[in-house]
Design an enzyme around this catalytic site. Structure first.
Site, mmCIF file in Angstrom:
data_model
loop_
_atom_site.group_PDB
_atom_site.id
_atom_site.type_symbol
_atom_site.label_atom_id
_atom_site.label_comp_id
_atom_site.label_asym_id
_atom_site.label_seq_id
_atom_site.Cartn_x
_atom_site.Cartn_y
_atom_site.Cartn_z
ATOM 1 N N GLY A 154 0.845 -1.197 0.000
ATOM 2 C CA GLY A 154 0.000 0.000 0.000
ATOM 3 C C GLY A 154 0.876 1.241 0.000
ATOM 4 C CD GLU A 209 2.220 -7.612 7.110
ATOM 5 O OE1 GLU A 209 1.058 -7.231 7.041
ATOM 6 O OE2 GLU A 209 2.536 -8.755 7.499
ATOM 7 C CB ILE A 265 -0.459 4.495 7.004
ATOM 8 C CG1 ILE A 265 -1.454 3.404 6.631
ATOM 9 C CG2 ILE A 265 -0.095 5.354 5.820
ATOM 10 C CD1 ILE A 265 -2.854 3.955 6.341
ATOM 11 C CG ASP A 266 -1.484 -0.622 8.691
ATOM 12 O OD1 ASP A 266 -2.151 0.386 8.407
ATOM 13 O OD2 ASP A 266 -1.754 -1.756 8.254
ATOM 14 N NE ARG A 268 -27.124 11.772 13.102
ATOM 15 C CZ ARG A 268 -27.130 12.673 12.146
ATOM 16 N NH1 ARG A 268 -26.028 13.358 11.876
ATOM 17 N NH2 ARG A 268 -28.209 12.872 11.445
ATOM 18 N N GLY A 310 -5.778 -0.209 9.643
ATOM 19 C CA GLY A 310 -5.044 -1.013 10.625
ATOM 20 C C GLY A 310 -5.661 -2.393 10.649
ATOM 21 C CG HIS A 360 -7.624 3.782 -0.045
ATOM 22 N ND1 HIS A 360 -8.785 3.052 -0.071
ATOM 23 C CD2 HIS A 360 -6.604 2.890 -0.126
ATOM 24 C CE1 HIS A 360 -8.483 1.766 -0.182
ATOM 25 N NE2 HIS A 360 -7.178 1.636 -0.217
#
Ligand code: F6P
Length: 341
Positions: free
Chosen positions: A10, A103, A126-127, A162, A170, A271
């Site tokens: 990604g 990874e 980004i994770d 609400r 993630g 995204h």
């Protein structure tokens, strides 16, 4: 020396900053030539290349995405891939390769390094789940985007009484949810590492309404309910065998509405968290990773990955980055729980 560069998995903000730093230092300090491999491992596998030199990296520091393209191609799913890759590296006169990825991409780099390919890795995602490094670049940008969204959602949730559920990325780990949830003052944060109890979530929701506030729930896309308590979502698999996620936010909102009678809506950031310009921190980290990765190539230190430790950039074995995902510890999650409800 001719060096190949690829970006896989990604995309994430800061990839271009890494490429720029590699090329700028490689050319000016070491006199190297470069070739870009397109779309992750597809490039060396199918011999798809693009020119890479100082002119190609001018002006790309603040640009999101990657000028080299990306994909989730897993060469180990293709017969004869290793031979094909090594033949293509040879035909392009490539002496060494810098693989920038998470990874999966670095997992392939680890296996190729074991087979004798001269490769240096740069951790991105980004994770923030790559092992061996305090942070990956791209994470800070994603957290800032998610935090801004949470800040905005507070006022609209309160105006309409609400529940707002914010689904962030993630799939295996909850770093984005944890950091943006803490920074944005979320009332509940749900992460993959800690299966959630829907009844407890609903009682926290009710408590928040009793205090005359509207709850904001931040949920990582890979968060799962405790076994047997709520239906989960399944999806297609990519070539690394990961399920394509998305949907837990909607499921959660529907379940909360059904159980509490309070209106609940979900917002999926998707995204948006990966797109656009990197934060200053990510530009700084990505640039330093690039500078140190090409220095590792120059030192012949292959099979390594650059990593952030404190404020130092160090080199660790690729396997250290890929052997196990870096996940949120129960102690860190417990800190966030203080603010729940
Ligand atoms: O690996 C980074 C990541 O952004 C994950 O958080 C997310 O699950 C995945 O990529 C989505 O990938 P894709 O854009 O290929 O669907």
């Amino acid at each position: 020396m001719r060096v190949g560069v690829l970006t896989g998995g990604g995309d994430c903000p800061g990839l271009n900053a890494v490429i720029r730093a590699i090329v700028r230092r490689g050319v000016s300090e070491f006199g190297y030539d470069f070739v870009g491999f397109r779309d992750g491992w597809r490039g060396p596998l199918e011999n798809v290349t693009s020119e890479l030199g100082i002119p190609q990296v001018r002006g790309i520091l603040p640009r999101g995405g990657t000028i080299l393209g990306s994909s989730r191609t897993n060469p180990f799913k293709v017969d004869g891939a290793v031979e094909q890759i090594t033949a293509n590296l040879r035909s392009n006169d490539v002496d060494a390769l810098v693989a920038i990825g998470g990874e999966d991409t670095l997992g392939v780099a680890t296996r190729l390094a074991d087979l004798g390919v001269k490769v240096v890795g740069v951790p991105k995602t980004i994770d923030n789940d790559v092992g061996g490094t305090d942070f990956t670049f791209g994470f800070d940008t994603a957290v800032n985007i998610a935090t801004e969204a949470i800040d905005r959602l507070h006022t609209t949730a309160e105006s309409h009484h609400r529940v707002l559920v914010v689904e962030v990325m993630g799939r295996h780990v909850g770093w984005i949810a944890l950091h943006s949830g803490l920074a944005g003052g979320a009332n509940i944060i749900l992460i993959p590492e800690q299966p959630f109890d829907i009844e407890k979530v609903c009682s926290l929701v009710e408590r928040r309404f009793q205090l005359q506030y509207a709850p904001i729930i931040v949920v990582a896309e890979g968060a799962v309910p405790a076994e047997g308590t709520m239906q989960t979502v399944s999806g297609e698999l990519d070539s690394f065998g990961h399920v394509r996620l998305g949907g837990v936010g909607d499921r959660l909102a529907a379940e909360i509405e059904a159980r509490t009678g309070q209106e609940a809506r979900a917002v999926v950031l998707g995204h948006i968290q990966r797109g656009g310009t990197p934060t200053a921190f990510d530009r700084w980290l990505a640039t330093r990773f690039g500078l140190h990765a090409i220095a590792a190539v120059h030192d012949g230190d292959f099979g390594k990955m650059v990593a952030l430790r404190g404020t130092d950039i160090v080199r660790v074995d690729l396997i250290e980055g890929t052997a196990a995902l870096k996940s949120v510890s129960p102690a860190l999650y417990a800190e966030a729980e203080i603010f729940f409800g």
